[in-house]
Design a protein around this motif. Sequence first.
Motif, mmCIF file in Angstrom:
data_model
loop_
_atom_site.group_PDB
_atom_site.id
_atom_site.type_symbol
_atom_site.label_atom_id
_atom_site.label_comp_id
_atom_site.label_asym_id
_atom_site.label_seq_id
_atom_site.Cartn_x
_atom_site.Cartn_y
_atom_site.Cartn_z
ATOM 1 N N TYR A 137 0.833 -1.182 0.000
ATOM 2 C CA TYR A 137 0.000 0.000 0.000
ATOM 3 C C TYR A 137 0.875 1.240 0.000
ATOM 4 C CZ TYR A 137 0.893 -0.316 4.996
ATOM 5 O OH TYR A 137 1.490 -0.428 6.206
ATOM 6 N N LEU A 191 -10.159 -11.373 1.443
ATOM 7 C CA LEU A 191 -10.627 -11.049 0.080
ATOM 8 C C LEU A 191 -9.975 -11.941 -0.965
ATOM 9 C CD1 LEU A 191 -10.779 -7.132 0.155
ATOM 10 C CD2 LEU A 191 -12.691 -8.742 0.016
ATOM 11 N N THR A 192 -8.692 -12.213 -0.788
ATOM 12 C CA THR A 192 -7.992 -13.102 -1.726
ATOM 13 C C THR A 192 -8.604 -14.502 -1.676
ATOM 14 O OG1 THR A 192 -5.965 -11.845 -1.373
ATOM 15 C CG2 THR A 192 -5.729 -14.016 -2.344
ATOM 16 N N GLU A 193 -8.873 -14.984 -0.461
ATOM 17 C CA GLU A 193 -9.493 -16.307 -0.335
ATOM 18 C C GLU A 193 -10.891 -16.329 -0.942
ATOM 19 O OE1 GLU A 193 -9.480 -17.809 3.648
ATOM 20 O OE2 GLU A 193 -7.305 -18.016 3.698
ATOM 21 N N THR A 212 -12.028 -14.447 -3.350
ATOM 22 C CA THR A 212 -11.880 -14.428 -4.810
ATOM 23 C C THR A 212 -11.536 -15.826 -5.322
ATOM 24 O OG1 THR A 212 -11.123 -12.139 -4.683
ATOM 25 C CG2 THR A 212 -10.638 -13.321 -6.715
ATOM 26 N N GLY A 213 -10.634 -16.504 -4.628
ATOM 27 C CA GLY A 213 -10.274 -17.875 -5.012
ATOM 28 C C GLY A 213 -11.461 -18.804 -4.907
ATOM 29 N N GLU A 266 -13.830 -18.206 -7.790
ATOM 30 C CA GLU A 266 -13.315 -18.819 -9.014
ATOM 31 C C GLU A 266 -13.526 -20.328 -8.980
ATOM 32 O OE1 GLU A 266 -9.247 -17.529 -9.103
ATOM 33 O OE2 GLU A 266 -9.769 -15.500 -9.757
ATOM 34 N N ASP A 305 -7.906 -8.533 6.221
ATOM 35 C CA ASP A 305 -8.968 -8.255 5.254
ATOM 36 C C ASP A 305 -8.518 -8.586 3.834
ATOM 37 O OD1 ASP A 305 -10.572 -7.403 7.323
ATOM 38 O OD2 ASP A 305 -10.313 -5.252 6.913
ATOM 39 N N MET A 306 -7.291 -8.220 3.494
ATOM 40 C CA MET A 306 -6.767 -8.526 2.157
ATOM 41 C C MET A 306 -6.661 -10.037 1.959
ATOM 42 S SD MET A 306 -6.503 -5.730 0.575
ATOM 43 C CE MET A 306 -5.576 -6.197 -0.857
ATOM 44 N N HIS A 307 -6.238 -10.750 2.999
ATOM 45 C CA HIS A 307 -6.134 -12.206 2.905
ATOM 46 C C HIS A 307 -7.513 -12.840 2.713
ATOM 47 C CE1 HIS A 307 -4.347 -16.133 3.486
ATOM 48 N NE2 HIS A 307 -5.268 -16.406 4.397
ATOM 49 N N LYS A 361 -4.254 -6.348 6.644
ATOM 50 C CA LYS A 361 -3.651 -7.558 6.071
ATOM 51 C C LYS A 361 -4.622 -8.731 6.119
ATOM 52 C CE LYS A 361 1.142 -6.415 7.076
ATOM 53 N NZ LYS A 361 2.318 -6.730 7.886
#
Length: 176
Positions: free
Chosen positions: A2, A155-157, A159-160, A163, A151-153, A149
């Motif tokens: 960031y 969000l990444t999960e 998104t995965g 998919e 929250d970003m993790h 951090k």
Amino acid sequence: MYNLSNFVHLHFDKPADELGDIEKRVLAKTHERKIISTDVNAAFSAEASFGERVADSIARIGGSWSFIIAFFVFLIAWTVINTIILMTGAFDPYPFVFLNLILSMLAAIQAPIIMMSQNRQAERDRFEAAKDYEVNLKAELEVLSLHQKIDMHVLTELTGLREDVARLSAELSARS
């Protein structure tokens, strides 16, 4: 990761150039991943002048029970010596004018010294409060950073997982 200006704006609700010295110092320590020293005694005592250290010592001694008891013993000894032992040739006969002079001079000197020490103690308390603020601000920034951090993790999960769900849905659609 960031941008620092985004981080400042997000957590302080103002641009980086409007931050105070304390906030800038805390941000620098946070960015460098260094701790903020909380040893207030060493930091504050290092800046003390010789007169301030003497005033603190006199206030520490003058405000102790040993001083009060020793001075009480001195007063009793003075009165006993000048009334009973030296009845005829007392160097300070009753009403103890010389003793009153000594006590007045002691009070006149000791009172401002104790006030100087109290002012210094109040200044030390303000210094300690400022250090506490810095430590608390840094801790809050660290917690906010950890939340970001996490929250970003998450969000990444998510998104995965989306998919994966889309891929599985496509596979199920293809099988039907």
